[in-house]
Scaffold this motif. Structure first.
Motif, PDB file in Angstrom:
ATOM      1  N   GLY A  16       0.814  -1.217   0.000  1.00 48.72           N
ATOM      2  CA  GLY A  16       0.000   0.000   0.000  1.00 48.72           C
ATOM      3  C   GLY A  16       0.840   1.256   0.000  1.00 48.72           C
ATOM      4  O   GLY A  16       0.559   2.220  -0.723  1.00 48.72           O
ATOM      5  N   GLN A  17       1.898   1.273   0.797  1.00 36.88           N
ATOM      6  CA  GLN A  17       2.787   2.439   0.827  1.00 36.88           C
ATOM      7  C   GLN A  17       3.488   2.621  -0.515  1.00 36.88           C
ATOM      8  O   GLN A  17       3.635   3.744  -1.015  1.00 36.88           O
ATOM      9  CB  GLN A  17       3.814   2.289   1.946  1.00 36.88           C
ATOM     10  N   THR A  18       3.886   1.520  -1.117  1.00 39.07           N
ATOM     11  CA  THR A  18       4.540   1.591  -2.421  1.00 39.07           C
ATOM     12  C   THR A  18       3.547   2.046  -3.490  1.00 39.07           C
ATOM     13  O   THR A  18       3.910   2.805  -4.399  1.00 39.07           O
ATOM     14  CB  THR A  18       5.171   0.239  -2.794  1.00 39.07           C
ATOM     15  N   ALA A  19       2.294   1.625  -3.379  1.00 39.19           N
ATOM     16  CA  ALA A  19       1.261   2.095  -4.308  1.00 39.19           C
ATOM     17  C   ALA A  19       1.126   3.610  -4.205  1.00 39.19           C
ATOM     18  O   ALA A  19       0.952   4.294  -5.224  1.00 39.19           O
ATOM     19  CB  ALA A  19      -0.074   1.409  -4.016  1.00 39.19           C
ATOM     20  N   GLY A  20       1.222   4.138  -3.000  1.00 41.26           N
ATOM     21  CA  GLY A  20       1.195   5.596  -2.820  1.00 41.26           C
ATOM     22  C   GLY A  20       2.373   6.261  -3.510  1.00 41.26           C
ATOM     23  O   GLY A  20       2.221   7.307  -4.152  1.00 41.26           O
ATOM     24  N   LEU A  21       3.552   5.665  -3.400  1.00 44.40           N
ATOM     25  CA  LEU A  21       4.742   6.198  -4.087  1.00 44.40           C
ATOM     26  C   LEU A  21       4.555   6.170  -5.601  1.00 44.40           C
ATOM     27  O   LEU A  21       4.905   7.129  -6.297  1.00 44.40           O
ATOM     28  CB  LEU A  21       5.979   5.373  -3.735  1.00 44.40           C
ATOM     29  N   VAL A  22       4.025   5.068  -6.101  1.00 49.57           N
ATOM     30  CA  VAL A  22       3.775   4.943  -7.549  1.00 49.57           C
ATOM     31  C   VAL A  22       2.808   6.031  -7.994  1.00 49.57           C
ATOM     32  O   VAL A  22       3.054   6.730  -8.986  1.00 49.57           O
ATOM     33  CB  VAL A  22       3.223   3.537  -7.894  1.00 49.57           C
ATOM     34  N   TRP A  23       1.716   6.204  -7.264  1.00 47.37           N
ATOM     35  CA  TRP A  23       0.713   7.199  -7.627  1.00 47.37           C
ATOM     36  C   TRP A  23       1.318   8.602  -7.638  1.00 47.37           C
ATOM     37  O   TRP A  23       1.116   9.362  -8.585  1.00 47.37           O
ATOM     38  CB  TRP A  23      -0.477   7.131  -6.670  1.00 47.37           C
ATOM     39  N   ARG A  24       2.062   8.951  -6.582  1.00 46.08           N
ATOM     40  CA  ARG A  24       2.677  10.293  -6.515  1.00 46.08           C
ATOM     41  C   ARG A  24       3.676  10.496  -7.645  1.00 46.08           C
ATOM     42  O   ARG A  24       3.727  11.571  -8.252  1.00 46.08           O
ATOM     43  CB  ARG A  24       3.354  10.512  -5.164  1.00 46.08           C
ATOM     44  N   THR A  25       4.475   9.479  -7.929  1.00 44.81           N
ATOM     45  CA  THR A  25       5.467   9.590  -8.998  1.00 44.81           C
ATOM     46  C   THR A  25       4.800   9.812 -10.345  1.00 44.81           C
ATOM     47  O   THR A  25       5.200  10.691 -11.118  1.00 44.81           O
ATOM     48  CB  THR A  25       6.355   8.328  -9.034  1.00 44.81           C
ATOM     49  N   TRP A  54      -2.154  -3.326  -7.464  1.00 46.54           N
ATOM     50  CA  TRP A  54      -3.093  -2.775  -6.475  1.00 46.54           C
ATOM     51  C   TRP A  54      -3.840  -1.597  -7.097  1.00 46.54           C
ATOM     52  O   TRP A  54      -5.063  -1.510  -7.035  1.00 46.54           O
ATOM     53  CB  TRP A  54      -2.295  -2.330  -5.258  1.00 46.54           C
ATOM     54  N   LEU A  55      -3.080  -0.673  -7.704  1.00 46.28           N
ATOM     55  CA  LEU A  55      -3.685   0.512  -8.317  1.00 46.28           C
ATOM     56  C   LEU A  55      -4.552   0.141  -9.527  1.00 46.28           C
ATOM     57  O   LEU A  55      -5.596   0.755  -9.757  1.00 46.28           O
ATOM     58  CB  LEU A  55      -2.600   1.517  -8.714  1.00 46.28           C
ATOM     59  N   ALA A  56      -4.135  -0.862 -10.263  1.00 47.74           N
ATOM     60  CA  ALA A  56      -4.916  -1.305 -11.419  1.00 47.74           C
ATOM     61  C   ALA A  56      -6.258  -1.891 -10.966  1.00 47.74           C
ATOM     62  O   ALA A  56      -7.291  -1.625 -11.580  1.00 47.74           O
ATOM     63  CB  ALA A  56      -4.127  -2.338 -12.225  1.00 47.74           C
ATOM     64  N   ARG A  57      -6.252  -2.668  -9.889  1.00 49.97           N
ATOM     65  CA  ARG A  57      -7.500  -3.231  -9.367  1.00 49.97           C
ATOM     66  C   ARG A  57      -8.452  -2.138  -8.904  1.00 49.97           C
ATOM     67  O   ARG A  57      -9.662  -2.293  -8.960  1.00 49.97           O
ATOM     68  CB  ARG A  57      -7.219  -4.185  -8.192  1.00 49.97           C
ATOM     69  N   GLU A  58      -7.895  -1.029  -8.437  1.00 49.25           N
ATOM     70  CA  GLU A  58      -8.719   0.104  -8.007  1.00 49.25           C
ATOM     71  C   GLU A  58      -9.060   1.023  -9.176  1.00 49.25           C
ATOM     72  O   GLU A  58      -9.652   2.081  -8.984  1.00 49.25           O
ATOM     73  CB  GLU A  58      -8.000   0.883  -6.914  1.00 49.25           C
ATOM     74  N   ASP A  59      -8.654   0.655 -10.388  1.00 48.66           N
ATOM     75  CA  ASP A  59      -8.905   1.420 -11.615  1.00 48.66           C
ATOM     76  C   ASP A  59      -8.317   2.827 -11.548  1.00 48.66           C
ATOM     77  O   ASP A  59      -8.907   3.784 -12.027  1.00 48.66           O
ATOM     78  CB  ASP A  59     -10.406   1.461 -11.917  1.00 48.66           C
TER      79      ASP A  59
END
Length: 75
Positions: A16-25, A54-59
């Protein structure tokens, strides 16, 4: 087979934390190849791919194959 709950939670938190990093980047730098994204967030490739999943599943991201590899961007 036994599962250590604390390990499972820790792994999910890390993804989840890495998903946040991916999203911000992606928000700051725009669409990137998977290889560049992994370098940008400085995370192990497996963890980065789990975060993208994770982000893909959340669209929240799109993923597209290109000649140079997979490109990922925010929806």
């Amino acid at each position: 087979m036994t599962t250590d709950v604390s390990t499972t939670v820790s792994c999910l938190e890390q993804i989840g934390q890495t998903a946040g990093l991916v999203w911000r980047t992606l928000s700051e730098q725009g669409p990137q190849s998977l290889a560049k994204l992994v370098k940008s967030i400085d995370a192990p490739r497996d963890l980065a791919m789990q975060a993208v999943g994770w982000l893909a599943r959340e669209d929240k991201v799109w993923i597209e194959d290109s000649k140079r590899g997979r490109m990922i961007g925010l929806r």
